[in-house]
Write an enzyme that holds these catalytic residues in place. Sequence first.
Site, PDB file in Angstrom:
ATOM      1  CD  GLU A  91      -2.851  -0.825   0.324  1.00 46.13           C
ATOM      2  OE1 GLU A  91      -3.221   0.009  -0.094  1.00 46.13           O
ATOM      3  OE2 GLU A  91      -3.473  -2.044  -0.406  1.00 46.13           O
ATOM      4  CB  SER A 469     -42.650 -33.429  45.299  1.00 43.28           C
ATOM      5  OG  SER A 469     -43.760 -34.237  45.079  1.00 43.28           O
TER       6      SER A 469
END
Length: 824
Positions: A91, A469
Amino acid sequence: MSKRYLVLISRICIAFVGAIALLVFANVCAYVYLKPALPEVDTLRDVQLQVPLRVYTRDGKLMAAIGEQRRIPVRYDQIPKKLIQAFLATEDDRFFSHHGVDWQGILRAALANARAGGIRQGASTITMQVARDMFLTPRRDMKRKMSEIYISLLMETEFTKEEIFSLYVNKIFLGQRAYGVGAAAEVYFGKSLDQLSIAEMATLAGIPTAPSVVNPVASAEAAKTRRAHVLGRMLDLHYITQAEYDEAKDSPMESRLHGPMIEVDAPYVAEMVRNAMQAKYGDVVYTAGYKVFTTIDSRLQADATVALRTGLLKYDRRHGWRGATAKLDMSKITTAADFAAALDEFPIIGGLKPAIVQEVEAKSAKIYVKDLGEVNLPWEKLSWARRELPDEKVDRAPSQASEILSRGDVIYTVGTTADSLLFVQVPEAQSALVSVDPKDGAVAALIGGFDFFQSKFNRVTQARRQPGSGFKPFIYSAAFDKGYTPASVVMDAPIVVDETDADLSWRPKENDNRFFGPVRLREALAHSLNLVSVRLMRDIGAEYARNYVTRFGFDKSQLPDDLTLALGTAELSPLQVAIGYATFANGGFRVTPYYIDRIEDSSGKTVFQAEPALACFECGRATDPAAAGAPGGDAKNVAGARSAQLDQAAHDGKSVIPAKDLAPQIIRPQVAYLLADMMQDVIRHGTGMGARVLNRDDIAGKTGTTTDQHDAWFSGFNGDLVTTVWTGFDQDRSLGAGEEGAHVALPTWVYFMHEALAGAPKHMFPMPDGIVTVRIAPDTGLLASADDPNGIMEKFIEGTLPKAEVYDGSNNANPMNDGDKPLF
């Protein structure tokens, strides 16, 4: 002649100086013209990158990254040198020597483009690319180009090269929703930056030229070509050696997407966090870079996942083989690539991998498994597969493999190696597990179902099922505040609850239709006797019991207004049940569940810190029995009674928790202790005996099963951890005969707690003042006489001791017992 040359040279110089002056003047004019529209480059210091919401466990492990853009910001010192060089090579190789605009590069590009007769090279520096991406539009014209140059020059005066480069590699788009090199490394290679090879670094550096085209997933071939160019530039610039170039150039190109580097599997918790964050902050949470640290313990969460899936698979195996998931045409599947492609059509579900049956022998089968290849299944791994029959029944045992599988069948397996691989099927039943800290309500582990991506319904928080229960301890607590004790005797015998309309009369039943006659409450709870609970609630008053149990955090609207509440017909979530049980584990306090510990913004600043109310057994005790939840007491006064006694002064360096940080004490600590002690008997010799394999005497719990085995529960705890497990069908159907809480939910609880408590010291339940232990007669519950050889020890709250028995040498039941009232 000499004079003529001097004149010519003078004119040339004048022309040159004039050209320069004109150029400078033009630039000044252009700058003056453009300046009003140029941005303040200093604003880059406050730039907000779109960073996804990231969710972590309490110990800092990533659980989820949520957002449209995938981005992992990195500092300059976190970027490998070779990755920096790869970007520079392709780049802007003069980035660290120019001042934002590379005039040499512009001249070189201009000459190259002139020779090529078109645009072949660009001259944008990294600084110019940042300027363009941050401040300008994509439009190509002279005005935008001049603005780009001026902004770049200004940026170079405000920022260091390292700052500009960091901004570049964090903001750049690299395809596949990946922004920045941190996210791209994860997306394309499933790695962090420091794990990348030179070939992988060159691949990333080659993507910016055309992110949607040359990324490895879009086109592995195009990415490979571009990578070769980057490597060539790195070699030319002496960033890498010839050997490194050759090795990287010949490396295979990875061409598949990788998910975020999730360290802990907790998608149900992540979704809870996402919902909470969106409600609090709005849609900005997906881009603002928030970090949420939850209360989840990574180790416990992993253990919970394994426990829940193991428990469901074992239940599912007991109920037969439902057949292959799909049938494939094997004439079209011949190579390993064909098998892999075919299996890609079938998802991994709850860790179960799809497989294709290749061959079936008399007592074995050869299958092709995703990520493992060919595996042989011997008969011992196949013989479980009895054919499923209606009503949760199964057929006879198979005698050969062809009764189970055939060539081309798609099946599911579990295991990481060929030797450990098991043949299974995706369960139809579901399960939920939640584990909380009883001291403050922090959620330590949460699994809302077998697989989040199969079903996003969170059964821990969203399901409302009857606890059966498992609700009885709350009713017993209400009874103890009415004067009942663990030694109170209640009749276990058939009962009819009359209604005006005879057709509406209710005849509650015991699960196994056995009746024990007069029985002490300790034994009734251990063996989960239904009729005792109904009689108990009838005696203390249904409305009193209903109001009392709301102390545990239950919404009254979820509680039936009749005696069925004694059998657990309330509609509750597993999280509600777990928090209710936390009261028994912490000495009588009600804690509030929470799962977000703190929230940080993108800069690391803490914007939220949880401040849960704490259960503190040692912080003070209410002296007013009414305030402490005794008969006639008001639970709202409990915290006030305790707070009034808190000494806020320092004592020998010890810290005292401020009253505002204390959880409310909703039941007397003596009641909480007795219930915890009684639930230890559930494990010692009651319905929860399966937990005895843990070999710990600091655990307690209670099973729960609803009518016709529609729901199976187990809630258990010690002083450090409360865990609730639910198993059932989303469609609310029977789990099958005999599939009760002790058989379905308890094994999952045991798997989890075995790992969760491994190596942890015992943490017994706190014994408060006011508990006395005396000998009683086991048949009557009365104080045993000195000459009664059958006497046993029992615990009582001071002031609730039973009467003394009159021992006549026999074991007849106390004549005061009318079979319907408690005996003292």
